[in-house]
Design a protein around this motif. Structure first.
Motif, PDB file in Angstrom:
ATOM      1  N   THR A 288       0.842  -1.196   0.000  1.00 23.29           N
ATOM      2  CA  THR A 288       0.000   0.000   0.000  1.00 23.29           C
ATOM      3  C   THR A 288       0.880   1.251   0.000  1.00 23.29           C
ATOM      4  O   THR A 288       2.068   1.190   0.375  1.00 23.29           O
ATOM      5  CB  THR A 288      -0.897   0.014   1.245  1.00 23.29           C
ATOM      6  N   PRO A 289       0.330   2.399  -0.380  1.00 22.55           N
ATOM      7  CA  PRO A 289       1.113   3.640  -0.299  1.00 22.55           C
ATOM      8  C   PRO A 289       1.653   3.898   1.099  1.00 22.55           C
ATOM      9  O   PRO A 289       2.749   4.457   1.242  1.00 22.55           O
ATOM     10  CB  PRO A 289       0.094   4.708  -0.722  1.00 22.55           C
ATOM     11  N   ALA A 290       0.903   3.484   2.133  1.00 27.63           N
ATOM     12  CA  ALA A 290       1.364   3.700   3.503  1.00 27.63           C
ATOM     13  C   ALA A 290       2.682   2.986   3.758  1.00 27.63           C
ATOM     14  O   ALA A 290       3.534   3.490   4.508  1.00 27.63           O
ATOM     15  CB  ALA A 290       0.300   3.221   4.491  1.00 27.63           C
ATOM     16  N   PHE A 291       2.870   1.816   3.160  1.00 25.88           N
ATOM     17  CA  PHE A 291       4.130   1.111   3.351  1.00 25.88           C
ATOM     18  C   PHE A 291       5.287   1.863   2.698  1.00 25.88           C
ATOM     19  O   PHE A 291       6.355   2.024   3.280  1.00 25.88           O
ATOM     20  CB  PHE A 291       4.072  -0.304   2.768  1.00 25.88           C
ATOM     21  N   PHE A 292       5.081   2.328   1.471  1.00 28.57           N
ATOM     22  CA  PHE A 292       6.161   2.982   0.752  1.00 28.57           C
ATOM     23  C   PHE A 292       6.468   4.377   1.293  1.00 28.57           C
ATOM     24  O   PHE A 292       7.621   4.815   1.253  1.00 28.57           O
ATOM     25  CB  PHE A 292       5.824   3.066  -0.739  1.00 28.57           C
ATOM     26  N   ASP A 293       5.449   5.068   1.799  1.00 31.88           N
ATOM     27  CA  ASP A 293       5.617   6.467   2.198  1.00 31.88           C
ATOM     28  C   ASP A 293       5.596   6.694   3.697  1.00 31.88           C
ATOM     29  O   ASP A 293       6.000   7.765   4.169  1.00 31.88           O
ATOM     30  CB  ASP A 293       4.510   7.325   1.564  1.00 31.88           C
ATOM     31  N   GLY A 294       5.112   5.721   4.479  1.00 34.94           N
ATOM     32  CA  GLY A 294       4.914   5.936   5.913  1.00 34.94           C
ATOM     33  C   GLY A 294       6.157   5.679   6.739  1.00 34.94           C
ATOM     34  O   GLY A 294       7.079   4.958   6.325  1.00 34.94           O
ATOM     35  N   VAL A 295       6.158   6.250   7.951  1.00 35.41           N
ATOM     36  CA  VAL A 295       7.318   6.140   8.841  1.00 35.41           C
ATOM     37  C   VAL A 295       7.478   4.742   9.416  1.00 35.41           C
ATOM     38  O   VAL A 295       8.547   4.391   9.919  1.00 35.41           O
ATOM     39  CB  VAL A 295       7.213   7.160   9.988  1.00 35.41           C
ATOM     40  N   GLN A 296       6.421   3.918   9.364  1.00 35.80           N
ATOM     41  CA  GLN A 296       6.518   2.548   9.848  1.00 35.80           C
ATOM     42  C   GLN A 296       6.845   1.562   8.727  1.00 35.80           C
ATOM     43  O   GLN A 296       6.905   0.356   8.968  1.00 35.80           O
ATOM     44  CB  GLN A 296       5.205   2.129  10.528  1.00 35.80           C
ATOM     45  N   ALA A 298       8.813   1.632   4.524  1.00 38.47           N
ATOM     46  CA  ALA A 298      10.115   1.752   3.871  1.00 38.47           C
ATOM     47  C   ALA A 298      10.897   2.968   4.343  1.00 38.47           C
ATOM     48  O   ALA A 298      12.143   2.936   4.373  1.00 38.47           O
ATOM     49  CB  ALA A 298       9.925   1.801   2.354  1.00 38.47           C
ATOM     50  N   GLN A 299      10.186   4.038   4.727  1.00 38.56           N
ATOM     51  CA  GLN A 299      10.877   5.252   5.153  1.00 38.56           C
ATOM     52  C   GLN A 299      11.662   5.053   6.440  1.00 38.56           C
ATOM     53  O   GLN A 299      12.536   5.867   6.783  1.00 38.56           O
ATOM     54  CB  GLN A 299       9.866   6.394   5.331  1.00 38.56           C
ATOM     55  N   ARG A 300      11.358   3.973   7.160  1.00 33.60           N
ATOM     56  CA  ARG A 300      12.058   3.693   8.408  1.00 33.60           C
ATOM     57  C   ARG A 300      13.524   3.321   8.147  1.00 33.60           C
ATOM     58  O   ARG A 300      14.388   3.488   9.032  1.00 33.60           O
ATOM     59  CB  ARG A 300      11.338   2.555   9.137  1.00 33.60           C
ATOM     60  N   LEU A 301      13.808   2.826   6.942  1.00 27.27           N
ATOM     61  CA  LEU A 301      15.171   2.454   6.567  1.00 27.27           C
ATOM     62  C   LEU A 301      15.574   3.317   5.365  1.00 27.27           C
ATOM     63  O   LEU A 301      15.246   2.988   4.220  1.00 27.27           O
ATOM     64  CB  LEU A 301      15.239   0.965   6.217  1.00 27.27           C
ATOM     65  N   PRO A 302      16.260   4.424   5.575  1.00 28.62           N
ATOM     66  CA  PRO A 302      16.578   5.356   4.482  1.00 28.62           C
ATOM     67  C   PRO A 302      17.205   4.706   3.254  1.00 28.62           C
ATOM     68  O   PRO A 302      16.822   5.046   2.120  1.00 28.62           O
ATOM     69  CB  PRO A 302      17.527   6.368   5.152  1.00 28.62           C
ATOM     70  N   PRO A 303      18.162   3.761   3.397  1.00 25.00           N
ATOM     71  CA  PRO A 303      18.714   3.146   2.172  1.00 25.00           C
ATOM     72  C   PRO A 303      17.647   2.435   1.337  1.00 25.00           C
ATOM     73  O   PRO A 303      17.698   2.451   0.112  1.00 25.00           O
ATOM     74  CB  PRO A 303      19.744   2.147   2.718  1.00 25.00           C
TER      75      PRO A 303
END
Length: 444
Positions: A288-296, A298-303
């Protein structure tokens, strides 16, 4: 419908829709709105089939059609002779940070055009047969000289595995043991070694000892085994493997330490694909977009976020289908109506009274049904396709075919019940999970 459709394909698609599930085959017949992705997807599949490697991420809200899209893509991969495997990511069954489990699920769900899951043993048998044929084709060994043939196959096996035999010698040892057991008619040992090659735990120690194996597959050996599987697939006539890691958004609901390990494992997989470690692999994840954009997510791991970064600020019409991440906007009202018309046309194909059924369930009625179902699901068109198609096939088209005097406008008061809806559909309809009251969708 202008496409020539066999009775078997038609039946498989219609039966699946009647059950409310995504068909396993024939998705090209229902592919509405995917034409803009075809050229880029086909080019990437050709890259994988030609020995390259591809990674792709697909984003979309619940109901946007991610499962349909990946299975449509899998059909296109199979048309190129590739094998496919769909893996559902979950905290308990398939945690992403345990790559040995992911590999096992890939083998469990491995499928080809000829064989359903799990196709691991037919693939192994095909590879062994190819090795023997290649050795005999040199003309240096007679087919009746079994000892020389065995030695020749062993040498060719080691050459084909190459680097894998050095980094994962157990994989090559298990293959040799499998060939020996199968050739001797020891089906129990062959079956056990095939299971071990597929990452299955708890293979009997007596079977492992027969091939000189110790222990079980671990996290670090899983990637080497995946390399070996790709080599075996190519040698058995399958130029590549499409792997779908579905529902990666479930990582957001895991404990923070588990989530961090899973995100890092995903980053590692992407880097290995980009680094060329897996020739022939097309790896695709959905979320979902929440996974790709949310802090919990992919955004949780910057690389990882950097590797997945794609600009979606422009109009969706101008999305780049070659980008690392694809956006599925979901169905529009017009798209849902078009889909209903395709299903109606597919259903009536081959019927002796197809004209009567098509006239009874005409485009105007399909539009009314689509609008009614969508309206009771909060106007969320993307949530409606599954329920809409199930109603259309099971409640309308089946009755129109069997009962000549059936008129859906007069004889079918459309209803939805909480029991037949998924959680997402219940939420859209505003129903509690335990509710069983009908929603009246009577059409004018």
């Amino acid at each position: 419908m202008t496409v020539e459709v066999s009775n078997r394909r038609r039946r498989e698609v219609v039966d699946a829709l009647r059950r409310g599930t995504v068909p396993g085959n024939g998705l090209d017949l229902l592919a509405v709105g995917l034409g803009r992705f075809e050229a880029a997807i086909d080019a990437e599949l050709d890259t994988a089939a030609g020995g390259g490697a591809v990674f792709k991420a697909v984003r979309g809200e619940y109901g946007a059609g991610k499962t349909f899209f990946t299975r449509w893509l899998a059909e296109r991969a199979k048309h190129r002779g590739m094998a496919t495997a769909e893996v559902q990511i979950s905290e308990t069954e398939t945690p992403l940070h345990k790559l040995e489990t992911v590999y096992r699920r890939i083998c469990d769900n491995l499928t080809t055009t000829e064989f359903p899951p799990s196709a691991i043993r037919p693939v192994l048998d095909a590879w062994m047969y190819t090795l023997e044929e290649d050795v005999l084709a040199t003309g240096d060994i007679a087919e009746t000289d079994s000892n020389a043939l065995d030695d020749g196959v062993d040498r060719l096996l080691d050459r084909r595995l190459g680097e894998i035999a050095r980094s994962a010698p157990a994989f090559a040892a298990a293959l040799r043991g499998y060939r020996t057991a199968a050739g001797a008619g020891d089906q129990a040992t062959a079956e056990g070694l095939a299971a071990w090659l597929g990452g299955q735990p708890n293979v009997a120690s007596t079977i492992r000892r027969a091939a000189g194996l110790k222990g079980e597959l671990d996290h670090f050996g899983a990637l080497a085994f995946l390399q070996g599987l790709l080599i075996v697939l190519r040698g058995s006539g399958h130029p590549g493997l499409l792997v779908v890691l579905d529902e990666v958004e479930t990582l957001q609901r895991m404990r923070s330490d588990v989530r961090d390990k899973a995100l890092n494992a995903l980053r590692q997989l992407i880097d290995e694909v980009d680094g060329g470690r897996f020739p022939g692999l097309y790896l695709i994840i959905t979320g979902t977009p929440a996974f790709f954009d949310g802090v919990q997510g992919a955004q949780r791991l910057p690389p990882l976020a950097q590797r997945l970064a794609t600009d979606f600020t422009a109009d969706a019409r101008f999305d780049n289908p070659r980008a690392v991440q694809l956006r599925l906007p979901g169905f529009t009202t017009d798209g849902l109506r078009e889909l209903g018309g395709r299903v109606r046309d597919l259903f009536v194909t081959g019927l002796p009274d197809r004209e009567r059924v098509a006239a009874t369930v005409d485009d105007a009625y399909i539009a009314l049904l689509a609008d009614a179902v969508t309206g009771q699901l909060g106007g969320k068109v993307g949530v409606a396709p599954r329920v809409f198609l199930k109603k259309l096939v099971a409640d309308v088209l089946d009755r129109a075919e069997q009962f000549p005097d059936f008129d859906p406008r007069r004889h079918y008061p459309v209803t939805l019940t909480a029991a037949e809806l998924t959680d997402v559909e219940r939420n859209a309809a505003g129903l509690a999970v335990e509710t069983v009251d009908d929603i009246d969708l009577t059409l004018p």
